[in-house]
Motif scaffolding. Sequence first.
Motif, short mmCIF file in Angstrom:
data_model
loop_
_atom_site.label_atom_id
_atom_site.label_comp_id
_atom_site.label_asym_id
_atom_site.label_seq_id
_atom_site.Cartn_x
_atom_site.Cartn_y
_atom_site.Cartn_z
N CYS A 1 0.96 -1.21 0.09
CA CYS A 1 -0.03 -0.05 -0.08
C CYS A 1 0.85 1.24 0.02
O CYS A 1 1.75 1.41 0.89
N HIS B 1 0.08 4.46 -0.07
CA HIS B 1 -0.56 5.47 0.80
C HIS B 1 -0.24 5.29 2.47
O HIS B 1 0.32 6.27 3.19
N CYS B 2 0.02 4.07 2.92
CA CYS B 2 0.16 3.67 4.15
C CYS B 2 1.78 3.17 4.31
O CYS B 2 2.04 2.99 5.55
N TYR C 1 1.43 -6.64 2.67
CA TYR C 1 0.52 -7.31 3.23
C TYR C 1 0.75 -8.65 2.57
O TYR C 1 1.67 -8.83 1.60
N HIS D 1 -7.61 -4.27 3.73
CA HIS D 1 -6.93 -2.88 4.15
C HIS D 1 -7.44 -1.45 3.70
O HIS D 1 -7.79 -0.50 4.46
N PHE D 2 -7.77 -1.70 2.49
CA PHE D 2 -8.10 -0.65 1.68
C PHE D 2 -9.69 0.08 2.16
O PHE D 2 -10.08 1.34 2.24
N THR E 1 -10.23 -0.07 5.57
CA THR E 1 -10.30 0.22 6.99
C THR E 1 -10.20 1.74 7.21
O THR E 1 -10.06 2.49 6.21
N HIS F 1 -6.44 3.34 6.69
CA HIS F 1 -6.21 3.68 5.09
C HIS F 1 -7.01 4.83 4.75
O HIS F 1 -6.63 5.78 4.03
N LYS F 2 -8.25 5.09 5.21
CA LYS F 2 -9.13 6.39 4.73
C LYS F 2 -8.66 7.48 5.41
O LYS F 2 -8.59 8.75 4.96
N ARG G 1 -5.38 7.93 6.19
CA ARG G 1 -4.31 8.49 5.35
C ARG G 1 -4.58 9.07 4.01
O ARG G 1 -3.96 10.17 3.58
N THR H 1 -7.54 5.46 -3.98
CA THR H 1 -6.72 4.26 -3.47
C THR H 1 -6.30 3.64 -4.87
O THR H 1 -6.87 3.61 -6.06
#
Length: 168
Positions: A59, A61-62, A66, A75-76, A78, A81-82, A84, A117
């Motif tokens: 990921c 962005h984070c 994984y 995870h996308f 969660t 993630h949102k 972030r 995303t």
Amino acid sequence: MPYARKKMHSGDTHLRRRWRLRSRKKDLDEIDDDLKTNSEQLLNQDVDLDKPGFAQYYCIHCATYYINERALQDHFRTKVHKRRLKALEIEPYTVEDSLRAAGQGSFAQPLKRKTETQPSKREYTEGKRIKVDEVIEEEKPAKQNLSKVPKYDGQYGKILGDLKTPAS
């Protein structure tokens, strides 16, 4: 009334910083640089056996790896993630912004941008390279058609298809 539970033991105060920094990820400005410069390189990493999922499910962005595609897709969805993605909408502060805040120059409002995303691994690498967990169709053994194979009687070793039952 009982006392509130202490969070740390009295002798563990020297470990507090290590515990706090153990799960630290990249900062927003580092992730912003990754998004601008080498996002394609991070999505198409070579297989690295030391990282989770062999570094195939990342990921951007984070800045986390994984185990498989399902864990990445979960995870996308969660809150982490949102949050972030929301934090990355505003451009990170630069040295010029800090100088403006100190009184050297005029303030400029940071720009907002649309963040989405990242595409899934299957969409992004479709036809480009084979994933680690996929098996090529040619390497799979061919299935045998067992309906035409004669059946054997285990007791005498005779073929059951040749035996004729008496008509009653």
